[in-house]
Design a protein around this motif. Structure first.
Motif, PDB file in Angstrom:
ATOM      1  N   ARG B 110       0.677  -1.588  -0.039  1.00  0.00           N
ATOM      2  CA  ARG B 110       0.284  -0.190   0.211  1.00  0.00           C
ATOM      3  C   ARG B 110       0.737   0.857  -0.431  1.00  0.00           C
ATOM      4  N   ARG B 111       1.738   1.140   0.737  1.00  0.00           N
ATOM      5  CA  ARG B 111       2.623   2.933   0.929  1.00  0.00           C
ATOM      6  C   ARG B 111       3.682   2.772  -0.469  1.00  0.00           C
ATOM      7  N   LEU B 112       3.986   1.656  -1.018  1.00  0.00           N
ATOM      8  CA  LEU B 112       5.119   1.487  -2.110  1.00  0.00           C
ATOM      9  C   LEU B 112       4.332   2.415  -2.501  1.00  0.00           C
ATOM     10  N   SER B 113       2.880   2.071  -3.539  1.00  0.00           N
ATOM     11  CA  SER B 113       1.933   2.204  -4.356  1.00  0.00           C
ATOM     12  C   SER B 113       1.122   3.445  -4.622  1.00  0.00           C
ATOM     13  N   GLN B 114       1.211   4.450  -3.032  1.00  0.00           N
ATOM     14  CA  GLN B 114       0.977   5.567  -3.422  1.00  0.00           C
ATOM     15  C   GLN B 114       2.014   6.442  -4.087  1.00  0.00           C
ATOM     16  N   GLY B 115       3.115   6.337  -3.273  1.00  0.00           N
ATOM     17  CA  GLY B 115       4.173   6.759  -3.874  1.00  0.00           C
ATOM     18  C   GLY B 115       4.457   6.671  -5.462  1.00  0.00           C
ATOM     19  N   LEU B 116       4.181   5.687  -5.662  1.00  0.00           N
ATOM     20  CA  LEU B 116       4.178   5.150  -7.445  1.00  0.00           C
ATOM     21  C   LEU B 116       3.577   5.967  -8.676  1.00  0.00           C
ATOM     22  N   GLY B 117       2.234   6.078  -7.495  1.00  0.00           N
ATOM     23  CA  GLY B 117       1.314   7.078  -7.859  1.00  0.00           C
ATOM     24  C   GLY B 117       1.454   8.134  -8.641  1.00  0.00           C
ATOM     25  N   TYR B 118       1.825   9.033  -7.580  1.00  0.00           N
ATOM     26  CA  TYR B 118       2.640  10.078  -7.642  1.00  0.00           C
ATOM     27  C   TYR B 118       3.579   9.914  -8.803  1.00  0.00           C
ATOM     28  N   VAL B 119       4.670   9.464  -8.508  1.00  0.00           N
ATOM     29  CA  VAL B 119       4.991   9.198  -9.917  1.00  0.00           C
ATOM     30  C   VAL B 119       4.674   8.782 -11.432  1.00  0.00           C
ATOM     31  N   VAL B 120       3.824   8.094 -11.182  1.00  0.00           N
ATOM     32  CA  VAL B 120       3.400   9.011 -12.752  1.00  0.00           C
ATOM     33  C   VAL B 120       2.824   9.621 -13.517  1.00  0.00           C
TER      34      VAL B 120
END
Lengths: 367, 318
Positions: B110-120
């Motif tokens: 979960r925590r990783l996915s939010q950061g990845l969303g921003y990066v995308v």
């Protein structure tokens, strides 16, 4: 007593047999070895190694899961590895873009690059600089200035029009006109940027003579791209303002326009501001419309209403495609990368600002 | 949406004393309506100016048009190149975007996915000229070998006829750059709709004993299909109209079936490369090509909207 029980009870457990938790890790290590061997057989290269290891892993884990856990689990494991692989593959170009911009752009990036223009810098300077006889000179001040002026003008045109149109759609618009505007704003978001540029070029060609190029024409082209974005985001934000606020304002006897300006807009202002910032970030990097409307120059031009005007994207394009010195293009390419870095920094900063604005100025009692 | 302002427009006592016709109200509502109409005028202006300026090219003597065989002989190789590059981009980007979106929404912690969303989201904002620079400087030299291999081993397929370009600046490379550019766009939209899948649907599927993939296939994908399609169409529209990446990466030339040699061009790239130095009839020809591009992207966008609205009726969204 007969003990011909089903396998599940024979092992003394109710659950189906499963691969151990460490199975994927072990398989991955083994596949890496297999991939190394396979790629060595065809002449080692990193892509061949990765592809070989990936295929080996997918085959092994699927077959192992199929034998031990059953077909459904095998499919699940295969898809899981496919999803991870897709993510990994996509990371390669995306990180490489960011890395190339940073690694190639940083050497020339700096105060000197941002404060000098390219006027009177010729291929001769570049050749001497490449041979170490002279310092590297020539920056992108004129392009930064042009980008700033053109984007500011485009914002000045787009924000009032876009904001008012979105107010019309949310607060006033009923019937055919509102539907037509909604539909055509959708159509406008799909206009290719080069077509917007052609429109502005044709418009200024008709009005001020063929071949007219200046910053204002570029701003008009960018506005065509920016207005629909502003309308879309502002409309969305205005629509989530609770109706009770409007009704409370009307109940106090406030005219409708003041209710909109003093109650509805302030409530939605954080979202609108953030949307506008994102719209600016979108058009600040547009290249194609500026190439056909604002042109290229190596000199500083403070006046967007006369003469050709450089912009950062056009600077990147011209330095990369038409280096100052054909025989030693490296100094020009370095400048292109540094300008690309500047552009990326601007876009990222605008995105960050948009996020901060949305968070800091959000209405306190929003629902 | 429960926004209904019509019922509050007239005060309760409207029947006895009509509301004062305030100048402020009148001016403001006219200002907003004027802004809305201005948008329609601008769009009409875009179409009108493109038509007006392309008429000379459409009606000119065929021998005067570049190539000497009339406008349509001039423009169809460009249309082919535009469609081919966009198609390559879609074929490469769609499965990858689906994978990344699923990874972010359902596989990553979960925590990783939010950061990845921003990066995308940030990657989607990188200007196209930067992708173009990257394509010409990094990608083209790196994929050169692959095109050489294709030409050597699959050269009998018309699409891979050799000799492969020595610089790597081919339509295939341009398509790959476009794929990298539209990847974040499709991913962002797909991730958004995948995350909106009702948790109850997913939990119900898992409670019935579905594996994670079966859960995704039964709940997430059917729910997200309209969003995924609109994302892909948006990416297609972007790939069709994208100028700089192709103009910089592709070493343009005449029509060829081969995707791994230099040659071919797209409408947008042709305009960007030739327009600044064009004059007279050539300018009109380029504007007419722009009109063709406008019509193509318009058709794609309208088809996308039709697909989305038709599919929405059957999705779980309502």
């Amino acid at each position: 007593m007969t003990t011909d029980a089903v396998p599940a009870t024979a092992t003394g457990t109710l659950t189906h047999r499963r691969l151990p938790r460490y199975a994927p890790a072990v398989t991955l290590a083994l596949s890496a070895a297999v991939g190394a061997g396979l790629s060595a057989a065809v002449g080692f290269s990193v892509p061949a190694f990765v592809v070989g290891a990936l295929l080996a892993y997918m085959a092994t884990i699927t077959i192992a899961a199929g034998v031990v856990e059953g077909r459904r689990k095998a499919v699940d494991r295969l898809v899981t590895s496919l999803v991870y692989a897709a993510f990994g593959i996509a990371l390669v170009p995306l990180t490489s873009v960011v890395w190339s911009v940073l690694a190639n752009g940083l050497p020339r990036f700096g105060a000197e690059f941002l404060t000098t223009s390219l006027r009177n810098v010729t291929g001769l300077h570049d050749q001497q600089a490449a041979e170490g006889l002279a310092p590297y000179i020539g920056g992108a001040y004129h392009a930064v200035l042009g980008t700033f002026l053109i984007t500011a003008l485009a914002t000045l045109i787009s924000v009032p029009v876009g904001l008012l149109a979105s107010i019309y759609l949310v607060e006033y618009g009923r019937g055919r006109l509102a539907r037509a505007i909604t539909f055509f704003v959708d159509v406008m978001t799909g206009i290719p940027s080069i077509v917007a540029g052609l429109f502005a070029a044709a418009l200024f060609g008709v009005l001020f003579g063929v071949g007219t190029r200046n910053g204002f024409a570029g701003a008009v082209a960018l506005s065509v791209l920016m207005i629909p974005v502003v309308v879309r985001s502002s409309e969305e934000m205005l629509r989530i303002v609770p109706n009770e606020l409007r009704e409370a304002a009307y109940a106090l006897g406030i005219p409708k326009w003041r209710a909109v300006v003093r109650v509805v807009l302030p409530t939605a202002i954080s979202g609108i501001a953030s949307g506008i910032t994102l719209a600016i970030a979108r058009v600040v990097g547009e290249t194609a419309p500026l190439i056909v409307t604002a042109g290229f120059t190596s000199s500083i031009n403070n006046n967007p209403f006369a003469d050709w005007m450089m912009s950062l994207p056009a600077y990147v394009y011209s330095q990369a495609m038409r280096p100052l010195s054909g025989s030693t293009p490296e100094p020009s390419l370095d400048r292109a990368w540094a300008a690309a870095l500047t552009l990326v920094i601007i876009v990222m900063a605008l995105n960050l600002v948009a996020r901060l604005v949305a968070r800091l100025f959000a209405p306190k009692n929003s629902r | 949406m429960t926004i209904t302002t019509t019922d509050v427009q007239t005060p309760p006592n409207a029947s006895s004393t009509p509301a004062k016709n305030r100048a402020g109200d009148r001016n403001f509502s006219w200002a907003t309506r004027g802004a809305g109409m201005l948008i329609l005028v601008v769009l009409a202006g875009v179409a009108a100016f493109l038509l007006l300026e392309s008429l000379p090219a459409l009606s000119a003597d065929p021998a005067d048009i570049e190539g000497g065989e009339g406008f349509f002989a001039y423009v169809w190789p460009l249309v082919f190149g535009t469609l081919a590059a966009a198609l390559i981009a879609l074929i490469v980007a769609t499965p990858l975007a689906l994978g990344i979106a699923l990874f972010i929404s359902h596989y990553a912690p979960r925590r990783l996915s939010q950061g990845l969303g921003y990066v995308v989201d940030l990657l989607a904002a990188i200007p196209s000229v930067v992708y173009g620079l990257w394509g010409i400087q990094w990608l083209a030299p790196n994929v050169r070998g692959a095109w050489q291999w294709l030409a050597d081993h699959l050269g009998f397929v018309p699409l891979f006829t050799g000799p492969a370009s020595a610089t790597g600046r081919t339509l295939m490379t341009a398509g790959l750059v476009l794929a990298v550019m539209i990847l974040p766009i499709i991913t962002a939209i797909a991730r958004e709709v995948f995350l909106q899948t009702p948790a109850l649907h997913q939990e119900a599927a898992l409670a019935l004993g579905a594996t994670r993939w079966e859960m995704i296939r039964m709940t997430v994908l059917p729910f997200g299909r309209p969003g995924l399609i609109s994302g892909v169409m948006l990416g297609l529209g972007r790939a069709l109209g994208e100028t700089m990446a192709v103009a910089m990466v592709l070493s343009t030339g005449g029509f060829t079936w081969s995707m791994v040699t230099s040659g071919n061009s797209t409408i947008a790239a042709e305009i960007a490369l030739d327009f600044p130095e064009s004059a007279g009839l050539k300018t009109n020809t380029l504007i007419a090509a722009g009109l063709v591009l406008f019509v193509i992207t318009l058709a794609v966008n309208m088809a996308a909207r039709r697909v989305v609205t038709r599919r929405q009726a059957f999705s779980g969204a309502n």
